[in-house]
Scaffold this active site. Sequence first.
Site, PDB file in Angstrom:
ATOM      1  N   LYS A   1     -16.450  29.969 -29.642  1.00 28.45           N
ATOM      2  CA  LYS A   1     -16.851  29.331 -28.385  1.00 28.45           C
ATOM      3  C   LYS A   1     -16.078  29.805 -27.161  1.00 28.45           C
ATOM      4  O   LYS A   1     -14.881  30.045 -27.221  1.00 28.45           O
ATOM      5  CB  LYS A   1     -16.666  27.794 -28.493  1.00 28.45           C
ATOM      6  CG  LYS A   1     -17.639  27.122 -29.424  1.00 28.45           C
ATOM      7  CD  LYS A   1     -19.076  27.172 -28.943  1.00 28.45           C
ATOM      8  CE  LYS A   1     -19.380  26.159 -27.900  1.00 28.45           C
ATOM      9  NZ  LYS A   1     -19.490  24.790 -28.249  1.00 28.45           N
TER      10      LYS A   1
ATOM     11  N   LYS B   1      -8.381   3.670   1.507  1.00 25.04           N
ATOM     12  CA  LYS B   1      -7.451   4.802   1.367  1.00 25.04           C
ATOM     13  C   LYS B   1      -7.559   5.550   0.044  1.00 25.04           C
ATOM     14  O   LYS B   1      -7.852   6.740   0.031  1.00 25.04           O
ATOM     15  CB  LYS B   1      -6.002   4.353   1.545  1.00 25.04           C
ATOM     16  CG  LYS B   1      -5.789   3.435   2.702  1.00 25.04           C
ATOM     17  CD  LYS B   1      -4.905   3.897   3.770  1.00 25.04           C
ATOM     18  CE  LYS B   1      -5.235   3.207   5.073  1.00 25.04           C
ATOM     19  NZ  LYS B   1      -6.040   1.972   5.030  1.00 25.04           N
TER      20      LYS B   1
ATOM     21  N   THR C   1     -39.666  27.473 -10.758  1.00 27.07           N
ATOM     22  CA  THR C   1     -39.990  26.108 -10.321  1.00 27.07           C
ATOM     23  C   THR C   1     -40.242  25.359 -11.620  1.00 27.07           C
ATOM     24  O   THR C   1     -40.748  25.937 -12.590  1.00 27.07           O
ATOM     25  CB  THR C   1     -41.247  26.047  -9.421  1.00 27.07           C
ATOM     26  OG1 THR C   1     -42.367  26.518 -10.182  1.00 27.07           O
ATOM     27  CG2 THR C   1     -41.108  26.898  -8.172  1.00 27.07           C
ATOM     28  N   HIS C   2     -39.860  24.106 -11.650  1.00 30.57           N
ATOM     29  CA  HIS C   2     -39.950  23.289 -12.881  1.00 30.57           C
ATOM     30  C   HIS C   2     -39.179  23.939 -14.035  1.00 30.57           C
ATOM     31  O   HIS C   2     -39.527  23.745 -15.207  1.00 30.57           O
ATOM     32  CB  HIS C   2     -41.405  23.057 -13.322  1.00 30.57           C
ATOM     33  CG  HIS C   2     -42.310  22.637 -12.213  1.00 30.57           C
ATOM     34  ND1 HIS C   2     -42.490  21.325 -11.856  1.00 30.57           N
ATOM     35  CD2 HIS C   2     -43.065  23.376 -11.351  1.00 30.57           C
ATOM     36  CE1 HIS C   2     -43.342  21.256 -10.835  1.00 30.57           C
ATOM     37  NE2 HIS C   2     -43.691  22.493 -10.498  1.00 30.57           N
TER      38      HIS C   2
ATOM     39  N   SER D   1     -12.754  26.367 -27.941  1.00 23.43           N
ATOM     40  CA  SER D   1     -12.928  25.163 -28.742  1.00 23.43           C
ATOM     41  C   SER D   1     -11.801  25.102 -29.761  1.00 23.43           C
ATOM     42  O   SER D   1     -11.338  26.124 -30.261  1.00 23.43           O
ATOM     43  CB  SER D   1     -14.279  25.232 -29.455  1.00 23.43           C
ATOM     44  OG  SER D   1     -14.277  24.377 -30.572  1.00 23.43           O
TER      45      SER D   1
ATOM     46  N   TYR E   1     -10.082  -6.519  12.037  1.00 21.69           N
ATOM     47  CA  TYR E   1      -9.435  -6.001  10.837  1.00 21.69           C
ATOM     48  C   TYR E   1      -9.379  -7.072   9.743  1.00 21.69           C
ATOM     49  O   TYR E   1      -9.125  -8.237   9.997  1.00 21.69           O
ATOM     50  CB  TYR E   1      -8.001  -5.536  11.150  1.00 21.69           C
ATOM     51  CG  TYR E   1      -7.287  -5.053   9.899  1.00 21.69           C
ATOM     52  CD1 TYR E   1      -7.464  -3.757   9.429  1.00 21.69           C
ATOM     53  CD2 TYR E   1      -6.487  -5.920   9.145  1.00 21.69           C
ATOM     54  CE1 TYR E   1      -6.861  -3.325   8.263  1.00 21.69           C
ATOM     55  CE2 TYR E   1      -5.867  -5.491   7.979  1.00 21.69           C
ATOM     56  CZ  TYR E   1      -6.056  -4.200   7.543  1.00 21.69           C
ATOM     57  OH  TYR E   1      -5.471  -3.770   6.386  1.00 21.69           O
TER      58      TYR E   1
ATOM     59  N   GLN F   1      -8.002  -1.941   3.524  1.00 21.99           N
ATOM     60  CA  GLN F   1      -6.954  -1.129   2.899  1.00 21.99           C
ATOM     61  C   GLN F   1      -7.526  -0.338   1.714  1.00 21.99           C
ATOM     62  O   GLN F   1      -6.991   0.701   1.333  1.00 21.99           O
ATOM     63  CB  GLN F   1      -5.825  -2.051   2.430  1.00 21.99           C
ATOM     64  CG  GLN F   1      -4.696  -1.349   1.733  1.00 21.99           C
ATOM     65  CD  GLN F   1      -3.482  -2.259   1.579  1.00 21.99           C
ATOM     66  OE1 GLN F   1      -2.835  -2.595   2.548  1.00 21.99           O
ATOM     67  NE2 GLN F   1      -3.207  -2.681   0.361  1.00 21.99           N
TER      68      GLN F   1
ATOM     69  N   SER G   1       0.821  -1.222   0.000  1.00 24.15           N
ATOM     70  CA  SER G   1       0.000   0.000   0.000  1.00 24.15           C
ATOM     71  C   SER G   1       0.847   1.261   0.000  1.00 24.15           C
ATOM     72  O   SER G   1       0.310   2.370   0.053  1.00 24.15           O
ATOM     73  CB  SER G   1      -0.936  -0.001   1.214  1.00 24.15           C
ATOM     74  OG  SER G   1      -0.201  -0.197   2.404  1.00 24.15           O
TER      75      SER G   1
ATOM     76  N   GLU H   1     -18.620  22.532 -15.677  1.00 24.42           N
ATOM     77  CA  GLU H   1     -18.989  21.188 -16.148  1.00 24.42           C
ATOM     78  C   GLU H   1     -18.146  20.116 -15.463  1.00 24.42           C
ATOM     79  O   GLU H   1     -18.642  19.045 -15.110  1.00 24.42           O
ATOM     80  CB  GLU H   1     -18.828  21.104 -17.671  1.00 24.42           C
ATOM     81  CG  GLU H   1     -19.886  21.924 -18.409  1.00 24.42           C
ATOM     82  CD  GLU H   1     -19.596  22.044 -19.910  1.00 24.42           C
ATOM     83  OE1 GLU H   1     -18.783  21.271 -20.433  1.00 24.42           O
ATOM     84  OE2 GLU H   1     -20.189  22.938 -20.541  1.00 24.42           O
TER      85      GLU H   1
END
Length: 462
Positions: A283, A325, A155-156, A277, A317, A322, A23, A290
């Site tokens: 653009k 992590k 709303t909506h 773009s 355990y 493990q 690990s 996003e």
Amino acid sequence: MAQLWGGRFTKETDQLVYNFNASISFDKKFYLQDIEGSRAHVKMLAAQGILTEAERDTILGGLDSILQDVENGTLKISDKYEDIHSFVEANLIDRVGDAGKKLHTGRSRNDQVALDMKLYTRDEIREIDGLLKKLLETLLTIMEENMETYMPGFTHLQKAQPTTLAHHFGAYFEMFKRDRQRMADILKRMNLCPLGSGALAGTTYALDRDLTAELLAFDGPTLNSMDSVADRDYLIELLSALSTVMMHLSRFCEEIILWNSNEYRFVEIDDAYSTGSSIMPQKKNPDIAELVRGKTGRVYGALISLLTTMKGIPLAYNKDMQEDKELTFDAIDTVKGCIALFTGMISTMSFRRDVMEKSAKNGFTNATDAADYLVNHGVPFRDAHGIVGRLVLYCIDKGISLDQMSLEEWKAVSPVFEEDIYEAISLKTCVEKRLTIGAPGMEAMKKVIELEKKYLEETGNL
Ligand code: ARG
């Protein structure tokens, strides 16, 4: 291969098995916490007479030099060790000899890793809380500046009633405030020290668990040694709270993406937070918003992964754990990055107040207020609703808004309307009359902003 446990084996570990099991590639992230935990353990062992003071000082000196060398880059955390615990112990023995071999007295990697992970996440929770606080401060500044920036409330995703930008952002303020409260709650519940639980059943040494807990700034020791090494609840709570942070950021990003579009044009994301773009020269894309929205799935995934990992594990355990992590580290790093970038994006974003106001005017957001006008003149609400509904239909037909009708047109549907209807349905009146606490009216908003300012002042760092 450098392992701590060769004694009872007659064969070397297969290289693939070694790689699969190791690990170090990710738990090296908490070298600092591993050393911190060891320091407390050693101090306690000496206080209990299990180590001599000289041994304690030798070990502490060795641990310090390891920490220093890791931080200044002269000691690389190499993959030839199985995990960070082996790395620290092996290097300690290299540096200080036999005293170093006593470090692990009365300790197992099971309580050690439980401790390291708690120490690590405790620090990270504090950092996340700080980032959320900065975001809240940024939101509050924007709110203060925009108590009279009128915009449609939806709303909506249909225009519903007029509100203000301050009010809209205030909704997110509440969400991120709750997120901070969740951070504080998790911290409170998790802040018990597992060190001294051994592999699962405590140890036969006279450890002073209160002392190690105190040295590591915990509220006390955990009360069941099996649970101590098997508990990952606090990580699940954290991943759940982080998922909620991402859900909030993602909703906010979705709105900003819409608002930044040519169709809405409510806001303009700063050039520094937009991208272009490769083919379309015109653009300017909201990639950051996003990406934050996109990364939400990844954090939800971490939560579901850990819940699934934990669901069938017998006490205490097991190596499955493990797996906690990488996904926790990734979720924490993702959320920290997203909050910081999002804060930068909204603090540099410009608001097109004229477009927002115009949009609030079109779309009959004042229809409820026209109905309320009738109610205030004795018309039952249900009748008022019907009357205004007919007026809206009439306006849609003529391609005008309510305030563009002549008084005769109003009166044709209900004689109750008088000249003051124009004032009653003006955008400003519609908003300013909403004065109950939590509503967008200026006086109500001012009170809330004062309360939130006080809240920010009173809640320092976790
Ligand atoms: N790397 C392990 C983990 O992350 C540390 C604990 C190992 N304990 C053991 N008994 N193998 O969970």
